[in-house]
Enzyme design. Sequence first.
Site, PDB file in Angstrom:
ATOM      1  N   ASP A 114     -41.296  37.216 -51.897  1.00 19.65           N
ATOM      2  CA  ASP A 114     -40.598  36.901 -53.134  1.00 19.65           C
ATOM      3  C   ASP A 114     -41.323  37.501 -54.337  1.00 19.65           C
ATOM      4  OD1 ASP A 114     -42.777  35.204 -53.236  1.00 19.65           O
ATOM      5  OD2 ASP A 114     -41.621  33.350 -53.361  1.00 19.65           O
TER       6      ASP A 114
ATOM      7  N   LYS B 269     -40.810  32.849 -43.974  1.00 20.69           N
ATOM      8  CA  LYS B 269     -41.999  32.169 -44.498  1.00 20.69           C
ATOM      9  C   LYS B 269     -41.582  31.259 -45.634  1.00 20.69           C
ATOM     10  CE  LYS B 269     -45.105  34.388 -47.116  1.00 20.69           C
ATOM     11  NZ  LYS B 269     -45.068  33.599 -48.382  1.00 20.69           N
TER      12      LYS B 269
ATOM     13  N   GLU C 186     -53.632  31.677 -49.203  1.00 14.82           N
ATOM     14  CA  GLU C 186     -53.752  32.475 -50.431  1.00 14.82           C
ATOM     15  C   GLU C 186     -54.693  31.811 -51.439  1.00 14.82           C
ATOM     16  OE1 GLU C 186     -51.024  34.837 -53.740  1.00 14.82           O
ATOM     17  OE2 GLU C 186     -50.065  33.658 -52.171  1.00 14.82           O
TER      18      GLU C 186
END
Length: 273
Positions: free
Chosen positions: A43, A110, A173
């Site tokens: 995204d 995801k 992340e």
Amino acid sequence: MRSLARFAEMKRHGEKIAMLTAYDAPQARAQQQAGIDVILVGDSVGVNILGYASEREVTLADMAHHTRAVRRGAPDTFVIADMPFATYDSPEQAVASAKFLQQAGADAVKFEGAHPELVQVLATAGVPVCGHLGYEPQHCERRVHGKTFEEAAKIFADAKALDAAGVFMLVIELAPAELAAAVTRAIKAATIGIGAGPHNDGQVLVFPDVLGYAEKNFRHNRRYAEVGATMRTAAAAYLLDVKAKDFPTMANCSAMPAEVFAQFEAEFMEKHG
């Protein structure tokens, strides 16, 4: 190679998994030719390609459009597509969104956050799931997550819950390297780090960051090219050539045979010119 089992095997043998984001066919084609293991249609397309202010603006239609383009460019590479913000707020919505992305060419989807119940629902529907913990661009501020005891404990517990629910892969992340390493050892799923240290099972970077599209760089990134500077240089050189009447030349176009042009002038232009 589009096989889920391959990633578990790579983890078992200590072979690192290389993932990059891609948003169009040329990017995907280049990555497949290079042998990249996994392509993520992230995204991040919103802020990197579409000019949106944040990932929250990305729609399911956007993601399907770019997933189709990536699949056309990389027909033989495993492709994961991000589920956009507010497209997996219920099990029914999650299944519908995931199926839409599968139809666009994604091998797996995801989504962000600790939602093991959605993993189970999607698995039952035949949709492989990659999880995403730590910094979640759709849901929280950009910073390192997991530096406090409470945050680290939650990320670890969430990773275990997602693993038990059946994710085949987990993106971590902007998390401390020690925490990412501990999660990697504790779960069966392959971990993919971004700004989370070298001890994950693989790594992912945003391709425009790798290519150096923008002047801004990130600590977690390594620039392997300066495409942004090259684009600006090329645009400026083109501008100068056009203004100076140096482009195009006859070498850049076609000419009519002399006898045809003579006939055209004599028989047509005299009447209509």
